[in-house]
Structure formats: structure tokens, C-alpha cells
Design an enzyme around this catalytic site. Sequence first.
Site: not given
Ligand code: OAD
Length: 255
Positions: A125, A136
Amino acid sequence: MDDGYGAGDIGSVADRLRAAKFVAVLTGAGISAESGVPTFRDAQSGLWARFDPRELATPAAFAGHPKRVWDWYAERRALAARVVPNAAHLALVAIERRVPRFALITQNVDGLHARAGSRALIELHGNIARVRCSGCGRPADRWEEAAATGADVLPPRCIHCGAFLRPDVVWFEEPLPQDALAAAEDAARQCDLLLVVGTSAEVYPAAALPRQAQAAGACVVEINPQDTPLRAYADFWLRGRAGEVLPALARAAWP
Ligand code: OAD
């Protein structure tokens, strides 16, 4: 499928980690949570509390409110620069140095994996520390100096074409960098162990990678304190925080 983070599970996963020929890892915002970086599913704080990230991280939001989007990313860029990699990021560096082949696929834009020392890194990402022209597409090294209209007018404008500069990250409804996605899919198909750490596994195409890996014969392990759609099919769920589970896993694999 075993679930719940118990000594039995971590021992089984450690055995697979030690024997693996190609370890791939998919990380999400949860791996940076213990560094103090809010996840996307955490409630936003401060002046951003009234916005949902999906209202800010889109081309339409930037077109309609360029300064608001620029300011939100500038605040997240400053936070990313203030925090440091945590034990989970460092455990992945240790694992990378131990296994024959390794690929770290991240959805995160905070740059913490690179700062921890991860080498075989695929940033699906983008990276919040990088800025490019929205017109550009040229990268902007120093946008304050580069801004033709002066840094007091935000977003800065490209010195080449005059369009607004934007963060070099993927927004909703935007395609992922093709080379990064292709490399991630190759790694998913070729690995024999995939660790999925700290992602809600809801945003595609990244969320398709664990199934692609399992279909190609990999063992899929989820590391997360909460359950996610992966619970339906992952081979193991090590339930816990990445900052605890990953170091414990590395220690169990290589005492
Ligand atoms: P999320 O905020 O959707 O999910 C975070 C995950 O981390 C959840 O499942 C939590 O349970 C878990 N979590 C929280 N604390 C934790 C810890 N200490 N150890 C392990 N896990 C933990 O974030 P992403 O899944 O990364 O996309 O979101 C995916 C994408 O959605 C991001 O890259 C972004 C967002 O829109 C773009 O910006 C294009």
C-alpha cells in the site's frame, strides 16, 4: 483447526517454522499497534475523531478536500517518524535471518518494517514517508522546498507540473502497485508457511493472499488477539499480541 494461543500450538508452529524452506509473512496495522500507531479499526482520535479513514483515504476525498487529506497524512507521517519498531517487527527480522527464503508482505505504510531491518519487504500500500505528484506522478524529494507556491499553502504543488502533491500510498478504489502485488502473489504461491499478523483480513486484494497460499499447499498461521475471517480456514490461530507471540515463536523455533 486449533484455535487459542497455547503452548501446544506455538510448539507445532515453531516446528514448521524451523523446517520451512520459504516463510512468507503478511502484516497489517496490528503489528504496529504496540509501537503506538493506531490501527484502522481503532477509533480515530483528536481532530480526526469525526472522520472515518475511508472518508479520508480516497481519491474523491483528496479531490474535494486536498488540504484536509494532506494534513491527515502529515500528522500520520509525523507520528510514524516519532515511534519505533516494536518486538514484533524485530522478531520478523530475526526470522528472516534464520530461514532459507523469506518474504515480508505488508499493508502498512508506516515504514517500521524497513526501519527494523527487514530486507525482503513488499509494501503493498505504499509508504507514508514518500510523496508524489498527483498529476505527473513524479516523486517529490523535499516538498517544502519543492512547493512552487511556498509551504504555507497546502498541499504543496509539483514544481514540474503544478498539480498538488499527495502521499505515495494506495487509497481506497485505487489499484495496488502492480509489481508489489505480483511479488506478493508469487510469495504466497511459493511459500510453505505463511504467517498472517495483525490484519483484519477484510481489504482485498491483500486479504486474498492467505487463501492463495493455502491453496498452493502452505500452512497458514494467524497471529491476532481477535478472530478474523481467517478463523474459518487458517491451520493455526496463535491468539495474542504480535509483540508477545512473534518473539515467543522465534525463541521456540531457535532456542
Ligand atoms: P485493521 O485496523 O483493519 O486491523 C488491525 C488488526 O490488528 C485487527 O484484526 C486487530 O485485531 C489486530 N491487532 C490489534 N492489535 C494487535 C496486536 N498488538 N498484535 C496483533 N494484532 C493486533 O488494519 P489492517 O488489517 O492492516 O488500506 O487494514 C488493512 C487495510 O485497510 C489498510 O492497509 C488500509 C485500510 O484501509 C489502505 O490504506 C489502502
